[in-house]
Design a protein around this motif. Sequence first.
Motif, PDB file in Angstrom:
ATOM      1  N   VAL A 253      46.904  33.680  36.919  1.00  0.00           N
ATOM      2  CA  VAL A 253      46.366  35.238  37.175  1.00  0.00           C
ATOM      3  C   VAL A 253      44.869  35.231  36.720  1.00  0.00           C
ATOM      4  O   VAL A 253      44.001  35.777  37.526  1.00  0.00           O
ATOM      5  N   TYR A 254      44.618  34.637  35.658  1.00  0.00           N
ATOM      6  CA  TYR A 254      43.311  34.645  35.145  1.00  0.00           C
ATOM      7  C   TYR A 254      42.369  34.001  36.292  1.00  0.00           C
ATOM      8  O   TYR A 254      41.078  34.505  36.333  1.00  0.00           O
ATOM      9  N   ASP A 255      42.619  32.612  36.607  1.00  0.00           N
ATOM     10  CA  ASP A 255      42.065  32.013  37.712  1.00  0.00           C
ATOM     11  C   ASP A 255      41.801  32.858  38.813  1.00  0.00           C
ATOM     12  O   ASP A 255      40.434  32.706  39.376  1.00  0.00           O
ATOM     13  N   MET A 256      42.709  33.198  39.279  1.00  0.00           N
ATOM     14  CA  MET A 256      42.727  33.964  40.639  1.00  0.00           C
ATOM     15  C   MET A 256      41.922  35.209  40.548  1.00  0.00           C
ATOM     16  O   MET A 256      40.927  35.534  41.630  1.00  0.00           O
ATOM     17  N   ARG A 257      41.971  36.006  39.571  1.00  0.00           N
ATOM     18  CA  ARG A 257      41.272  37.393  39.261  1.00  0.00           C
ATOM     19  C   ARG A 257      39.734  36.835  38.986  1.00  0.00           C
ATOM     20  O   ARG A 257      38.843  37.402  39.625  1.00  0.00           O
ATOM     21  N   SER A 258      39.237  35.608  38.376  1.00  0.00           N
ATOM     22  CA  SER A 258      37.904  35.467  38.143  1.00  0.00           C
ATOM     23  C   SER A 258      37.488  35.041  39.569  1.00  0.00           C
ATOM     24  O   SER A 258      36.274  35.728  39.756  1.00  0.00           O
ATOM     25  N   LYS A 259      38.282  34.360  40.325  1.00  0.00           N
ATOM     26  CA  LYS A 259      37.520  34.117  41.764  1.00  0.00           C
ATOM     27  C   LYS A 259      37.500  35.372  42.680  1.00  0.00           C
ATOM     28  O   LYS A 259      36.491  35.193  43.428  1.00  0.00           O
ATOM     29  N   LEU A 260      38.287  36.247  42.654  1.00  0.00           N
ATOM     30  CA  LEU A 260      38.028  37.369  43.356  1.00  0.00           C
ATOM     31  C   LEU A 260      36.975  38.434  43.040  1.00  0.00           C
ATOM     32  O   LEU A 260      36.218  38.786  43.721  1.00  0.00           O
TER      33      LEU A 260
ATOM     34  N   TYR B 185      35.579  34.232  46.426  1.00  0.00           N
ATOM     35  CA  TYR B 185      36.457  34.588  47.817  1.00  0.00           C
ATOM     36  C   TYR B 185      35.760  35.909  48.455  1.00  0.00           C
ATOM     37  O   TYR B 185      36.335  36.306  49.611  1.00  0.00           O
ATOM     38  N   ASN B 186      34.703  36.212  48.259  1.00  0.00           N
ATOM     39  CA  ASN B 186      34.429  37.646  48.774  1.00  0.00           C
ATOM     40  C   ASN B 186      34.056  37.351  50.337  1.00  0.00           C
ATOM     41  O   ASN B 186      34.404  38.167  51.067  1.00  0.00           O
ATOM     42  N   LYS B 187      33.557  36.305  50.747  1.00  0.00           N
ATOM     43  CA  LYS B 187      33.134  36.036  51.986  1.00  0.00           C
ATOM     44  C   LYS B 187      34.455  35.801  52.948  1.00  0.00           C
ATOM     45  O   LYS B 187      34.512  35.785  54.153  1.00  0.00           O
ATOM     46  N   TYR B 188      35.679  35.593  52.434  1.00  0.00           N
ATOM     47  CA  TYR B 188      36.779  35.381  52.917  1.00  0.00           C
ATOM     48  C   TYR B 188      37.543  36.569  53.158  1.00  0.00           C
ATOM     49  O   TYR B 188      38.976  36.397  53.394  1.00  0.00           O
TER      50      TYR B 188
ATOM     51  N   LYS C 166      39.398  45.874  50.603  1.00  0.00           N
ATOM     52  CA  LYS C 166      41.009  46.294  50.743  1.00  0.00           C
ATOM     53  C   LYS C 166      41.846  45.214  50.405  1.00  0.00           C
ATOM     54  O   LYS C 166      42.802  45.364  49.390  1.00  0.00           O
ATOM     55  N   GLN C 167      41.585  44.082  50.840  1.00  0.00           N
ATOM     56  CA  GLN C 167      42.548  42.741  50.574  1.00  0.00           C
ATOM     57  C   GLN C 167      42.388  42.410  49.180  1.00  0.00           C
ATOM     58  O   GLN C 167      43.075  42.236  48.503  1.00  0.00           O
ATOM     59  N   ARG C 168      40.841  42.185  48.646  1.00  0.00           N
ATOM     60  CA  ARG C 168      40.824  42.008  47.254  1.00  0.00           C
ATOM     61  C   ARG C 168      41.466  42.921  46.299  1.00  0.00           C
ATOM     62  O   ARG C 168      41.933  42.493  45.427  1.00  0.00           O
ATOM     63  N   GLN C 169      41.053  44.009  46.783  1.00  0.00           N
ATOM     64  CA  GLN C 169      42.054  45.075  45.547  1.00  0.00           C
ATOM     65  C   GLN C 169      43.182  45.216  45.842  1.00  0.00           C
ATOM     66  O   GLN C 169      43.774  45.227  44.404  1.00  0.00           O
ATOM     67  N   ARG C 170      43.795  44.898  46.794  1.00  0.00           N
ATOM     68  CA  ARG C 170      45.315  44.728  46.863  1.00  0.00           C
ATOM     69  C   ARG C 170      45.769  43.394  46.081  1.00  0.00           C
ATOM     70  O   ARG C 170      46.650  43.567  45.241  1.00  0.00           O
ATOM     71  N   LEU C 171      45.133  42.497  46.032  1.00  0.00           N
ATOM     72  CA  LEU C 171      45.284  41.164  45.360  1.00  0.00           C
ATOM     73  C   LEU C 171      45.144  41.175  43.838  1.00  0.00           C
ATOM     74  O   LEU C 171      45.836  40.986  43.219  1.00  0.00           O
ATOM     75  N   LEU C 172      44.085  42.052  43.489  1.00  0.00           N
ATOM     76  CA  LEU C 172      43.568  42.282  42.264  1.00  0.00           C
ATOM     77  C   LEU C 172      44.766  43.035  41.553  1.00  0.00           C
ATOM     78  O   LEU C 172      44.993  42.890  40.449  1.00  0.00           O
TER      79      LEU C 172
ATOM     80  N   MET D 113      47.944  34.598  47.835  1.00  0.00           N
ATOM     81  CA  MET D 113      46.602  33.850  47.590  1.00  0.00           C
ATOM     82  C   MET D 113      46.433  32.819  48.722  1.00  0.00           C
ATOM     83  O   MET D 113      45.193  32.272  48.718  1.00  0.00           O
ATOM     84  N   LEU D 114      47.473  32.311  49.295  1.00  0.00           N
ATOM     85  CA  LEU D 114      47.268  31.161  50.217  1.00  0.00           C
ATOM     86  C   LEU D 114      46.243  31.290  51.376  1.00  0.00           C
ATOM     87  O   LEU D 114      45.393  30.360  51.670  1.00  0.00           O
ATOM     88  N   VAL D 115      46.084  32.346  52.105  1.00  0.00           N
ATOM     89  CA  VAL D 115      45.232  32.398  53.178  1.00  0.00           C
ATOM     90  C   VAL D 115      43.501  32.334  52.617  1.00  0.00           C
ATOM     91  O   VAL D 115      42.759  31.424  53.060  1.00  0.00           O
ATOM     92  N   LEU D 116      43.359  32.997  51.505  1.00  0.00           N
ATOM     93  CA  LEU D 116      42.188  32.742  50.984  1.00  0.00           C
ATOM     94  C   LEU D 116      41.766  31.439  50.403  1.00  0.00           C
ATOM     95  O   LEU D 116      40.498  30.864  50.617  1.00  0.00           O
ATOM     96  N   ARG D 117      42.868  30.794  49.495  1.00  0.00           N
ATOM     97  CA  ARG D 117      42.291  29.669  48.986  1.00  0.00           C
ATOM     98  C   ARG D 117      42.260  28.526  50.237  1.00  0.00           C
ATOM     99  O   ARG D 117      41.371  27.613  50.071  1.00  0.00           O
TER     100      ARG D 117
END
Length: 92
Positions: A22-29, A34-37, A41-47, A80-84
């Motif tokens: 959770v901490y790692d992915m939140r930091s990346k978002l 991960y912004n350019k990918y 809306k997608q980032r907010q849903r994931l966050l 998170m798979l698509v973004l990663r």
Amino acid sequence: MISQDKKEKERSDAKNAVEEYVYDMRSKLESGEYNKYSDEKQRQRLLNDLRSTENWLYDQGVNQDKNVYIERLKSLKVQMLVLRNLCIVFRC
């Protein structure tokens, strides 16, 4: 007793793995890695999903079975798979 200690350590390790993810992915978002990918809306849903999981960890998830934590982590990783994968392909 040793068996019980081992089970508790495995349960604790599984819980910690969810928390770390959770901490790692939140930091990346939030940091933009991960912004350019993704779009806003997608980032907010994931966050929101990450926040929900974090809240769950400290509420209903405090004393769950190891398998519950493993399944929760799998679910987050699928989201998170698509973004990663995009990040790996484009070497972010």
